[in-house]
Motif scaffolding. Structure first.
Motif, PDB file in Angstrom:
ATOM      1  N   MET A   1     -99.634 -53.940   7.469  1.00  0.00           N
ATOM      2  CA  MET A   1     -99.789 -53.519   8.854  1.00  0.00           C
ATOM      3  C   MET A   1    -100.371 -52.100   8.902  1.00  0.00           C
ATOM      4  SD  MET A   1     -98.785 -56.043  10.724  1.00  0.00           S
ATOM      5  CE  MET A   1     -98.604 -55.292  12.311  1.00  0.00           C
ATOM      6  N   VAL A   2    -101.312 -51.919   9.795  1.00  0.00           N
ATOM      7  CA  VAL A   2    -101.958 -50.619   9.956  1.00  0.00           C
ATOM      8  C   VAL A   2    -101.483 -49.997  11.256  1.00  0.00           C
ATOM      9  CG1 VAL A   2    -104.170 -49.471  10.250  1.00  0.00           C
ATOM     10  CG2 VAL A   2    -103.970 -51.353   8.655  1.00  0.00           C
ATOM     11  N   ASP A   3    -101.213 -48.730  11.207  1.00  0.00           N
ATOM     12  CA  ASP A   3    -100.808 -47.982  12.385  1.00  0.00           C
ATOM     13  C   ASP A   3    -101.908 -48.063  13.441  1.00  0.00           C
ATOM     14  OD1 ASP A   3    -101.125 -44.851  13.520  1.00  0.00           O
ATOM     15  OD2 ASP A   3     -99.120 -45.738  13.685  1.00  0.00           O
ATOM     16  N   GLY A   4    -101.543 -48.376  14.678  1.00  0.00           N
ATOM     17  CA  GLY A   4    -102.521 -48.525  15.757  1.00  0.00           C
ATOM     18  C   GLY A   4    -103.317 -47.259  16.015  1.00  0.00           C
ATOM     19  N   ALA A   5    -102.675 -46.102  15.887  1.00  0.00           N
ATOM     20  CA  ALA A   5    -103.382 -44.839  16.120  1.00  0.00           C
ATOM     21  C   ALA A   5    -104.443 -44.610  15.045  1.00  0.00           C
ATOM     22  CB  ALA A   5    -102.392 -43.675  16.153  1.00  0.00           C
ATOM     23  N   LEU A   6    -104.118 -44.942  13.801  1.00  0.00           N
ATOM     24  CA  LEU A   6    -105.096 -44.792  12.726  1.00  0.00           C
ATOM     25  C   LEU A   6    -106.255 -45.766  12.917  1.00  0.00           C
ATOM     26  CD1 LEU A   6    -106.027 -43.518  10.081  1.00  0.00           C
ATOM     27  CD2 LEU A   6    -104.640 -45.241   8.875  1.00  0.00           C
ATOM     28  N   GLN A   7    -105.949 -46.999  13.288  1.00  0.00           N
ATOM     29  CA  GLN A   7    -107.000 -47.994  13.540  1.00  0.00           C
ATOM     30  C   GLN A   7    -107.960 -47.480  14.620  1.00  0.00           C
ATOM     31  OE1 GLN A   7    -107.487 -51.092  12.021  1.00  0.00           O
ATOM     32  NE2 GLN A   7    -109.319 -51.422  13.245  1.00  0.00           N
ATOM     33  N   HIS A   8    -107.396 -46.944  15.692  1.00  0.00           N
ATOM     34  CA  HIS A   8    -108.216 -46.418  16.795  1.00  0.00           C
ATOM     35  C   HIS A   8    -109.070 -45.238  16.320  1.00  0.00           C
ATOM     36  CE1 HIS A   8    -109.366 -45.502  20.909  1.00  0.00           C
ATOM     37  NE2 HIS A   8    -109.025 -44.245  20.681  1.00  0.00           N
ATOM     38  N   GLU A   9    -108.478 -44.334  15.558  1.00  0.00           N
ATOM     39  CA  GLU A   9    -109.204 -43.163  15.064  1.00  0.00           C
ATOM     40  C   GLU A   9    -110.380 -43.580  14.174  1.00  0.00           C
ATOM     41  OE1 GLU A   9    -108.210 -38.926  12.817  1.00  0.00           O
ATOM     42  OE2 GLU A   9    -106.818 -40.601  12.577  1.00  0.00           O
ATOM     43  N   VAL A  10    -110.143 -44.543  13.296  1.00  0.00           N
ATOM     44  CA  VAL A  10    -111.205 -45.027  12.408  1.00  0.00           C
ATOM     45  C   VAL A  10    -112.308 -45.703  13.214  1.00  0.00           C
ATOM     46  CG1 VAL A  10    -111.716 -46.720  10.607  1.00  0.00           C
ATOM     47  CG2 VAL A  10    -109.742 -45.195  10.363  1.00  0.00           C
ATOM     48  N   GLU A  11    -111.923 -46.563  14.148  1.00  0.00           N
ATOM     49  CA  GLU A  11    -112.929 -47.232  14.983  1.00  0.00           C
ATOM     50  C   GLU A  11    -113.768 -46.218  15.746  1.00  0.00           C
ATOM     51  OE1 GLU A  11    -110.626 -49.872  17.412  1.00  0.00           O
ATOM     52  OE2 GLU A  11    -110.459 -51.381  15.824  1.00  0.00           O
ATOM     53  N   GLN A  12    -113.134 -45.213  16.309  1.00  0.00           N
ATOM     54  CA  GLN A  12    -113.868 -44.209  17.077  1.00  0.00           C
ATOM     55  C   GLN A  12    -114.855 -43.455  16.196  1.00  0.00           C
ATOM     56  OE1 GLN A  12    -113.818 -43.977  20.528  1.00  0.00           O
ATOM     57  NE2 GLN A  12    -112.757 -45.892  20.081  1.00  0.00           N
ATOM     58  N   LEU A  13    -114.491 -43.190  14.944  1.00  0.00           N
ATOM     59  CA  LEU A  13    -115.421 -42.528  14.027  1.00  0.00           C
ATOM     60  C   LEU A  13    -116.642 -43.407  13.761  1.00  0.00           C
ATOM     61  CD1 LEU A  13    -116.071 -40.183  12.030  1.00  0.00           C
ATOM     62  CD2 LEU A  13    -114.925 -41.572  10.294  1.00  0.00           C
ATOM     63  N   LEU A  14    -116.414 -44.680  13.501  1.00  0.00           N
ATOM     64  CA  LEU A  14    -117.540 -45.590  13.229  1.00  0.00           C
ATOM     65  C   LEU A  14    -118.411 -45.789  14.466  1.00  0.00           C
ATOM     66  CD1 LEU A  14    -115.921 -45.957  10.639  1.00  0.00           C
ATOM     67  CD2 LEU A  14    -116.423 -48.389  10.765  1.00  0.00           C
ATOM     68  N   PHE A  15    -117.794 -45.862  15.637  1.00  0.00           N
ATOM     69  CA  PHE A  15    -118.575 -45.998  16.870  1.00  0.00           C
ATOM     70  C   PHE A  15    -119.371 -44.728  17.145  1.00  0.00           C
ATOM     71  CE2 PHE A  15    -115.046 -49.016  18.556  1.00  0.00           C
ATOM     72  CZ  PHE A  15    -115.494 -50.021  17.725  1.00  0.00           C
ATOM     73  N   LEU A  16    -118.763 -43.562  16.889  1.00  0.00           N
ATOM     74  CA  LEU A  16    -119.474 -42.292  17.053  1.00  0.00           C
ATOM     75  C   LEU A  16    -120.671 -42.227  16.108  1.00  0.00           C
ATOM     76  CD1 LEU A  16    -119.835 -39.381  18.092  1.00  0.00           C
ATOM     77  CD2 LEU A  16    -118.169 -38.680  16.333  1.00  0.00           C
ATOM     78  N   GLN A  17    -120.479 -42.656  14.884  1.00  0.00           N
ATOM     79  CA  GLN A  17    -121.566 -42.645  13.915  1.00  0.00           C
ATOM     80  C   GLN A  17    -122.752 -43.469  14.434  1.00  0.00           C
ATOM     81  OE1 GLN A  17    -120.861 -44.576  10.107  1.00  0.00           O
ATOM     82  NE2 GLN A  17    -122.006 -42.950   9.091  1.00  0.00           N
ATOM     83  N   ALA A  18    -122.480 -44.639  14.975  1.00  0.00           N
ATOM     84  CA  ALA A  18    -123.542 -45.482  15.531  1.00  0.00           C
ATOM     85  C   ALA A  18    -124.235 -44.787  16.703  1.00  0.00           C
ATOM     86  CB  ALA A  18    -122.971 -46.833  15.967  1.00  0.00           C
ATOM     87  N   GLU A  19    -123.470 -44.167  17.576  1.00  0.00           N
ATOM     88  CA  GLU A  19    -124.047 -43.451  18.722  1.00  0.00           C
ATOM     89  C   GLU A  19    -124.935 -42.297  18.273  1.00  0.00           C
ATOM     90  OE1 GLU A  19    -123.928 -43.892  22.108  1.00  0.00           O
ATOM     91  OE2 GLU A  19    -122.925 -45.811  21.755  1.00  0.00           O
TER      92      GLU A  19
END
Length: 161
Positions: A1-19
């Motif tokens: 199980m992955v912490d929801g806050a960490l999952q969100h932080e990682v996703e936001q980094l990858l989405f920012l990279q794409a932007e």
């Protein structure tokens, strides 16, 4: 199980990279990498290292800075009008997380418009993320496996996928 806050932080980094890539914010893209960070696109998924092997990209931050300078030059043909990209990142999965780093895999699709031609690139990303001294996530390694890496292209990739 992955912490929801960490999952969100990682996703936001990858989405920012794409932007940042789609907005041509090259320096901000490079700044997402750790000081010893590497952007690597192997020729085949079977490749396990870039040293001593051909790669489509194998760039540390210095090489990224050189590429940025080339594509930012006012006479850069590859950046002529009517050139845009659009990235979609999905299926972000944290494979492991420890104080030493976070291993992430995801999928991507990139559409590139160059004048009247559209090229599609798809595949998977593998990120090794670390925290900097301020506690922010930085990319230590980004591996890009193109689904269509063996396809013929009329010109080479000019910028990061």
């Amino acid at each position: 199980m992955v912490d929801g806050a960490l999952q969100h932080e990682v996703e936001q980094l990858l989405f920012l990279q794409a932007e940042l890539l789609d907005g041509k914010h090259w320096q901000a893209f490079i700044d997402l990498f750790a000081d010893d960070g590497v952007y690597w696109m192997p020729v085949t998924p079977e490749q396990h290292e870039w040293e001593g092997s051909p790669s489509i990209f194998a760039e540390d931050k210095l090489m990224m800075e050189i590429r940025k300078g080339r594509v930012s030059h006012p006479n850069a043909w590859s950046q002529a009008p009517m050139w845009e990209t659009n990235h979609v990142v999905s299926h972000v999965a944290i494979e492991s997380a420890s104080p030493a780093g976070i291993q992430v895999r995801s999928r991507f699709h990139m559409m590139e418009l160059r004048r009247d031609d559209i090229r599609h690139f798809g595949g998977s990303y593998r990120h090794t993320l670390v925290r900097d001294t301020a506690g922010l996530l930085r990319i230590k390694l980004q591996r890009v496996d193109l689904f269509n890496s063996q396809a013929p292209f009329e010109y080479v990739l000019q910028i990061w996928v």
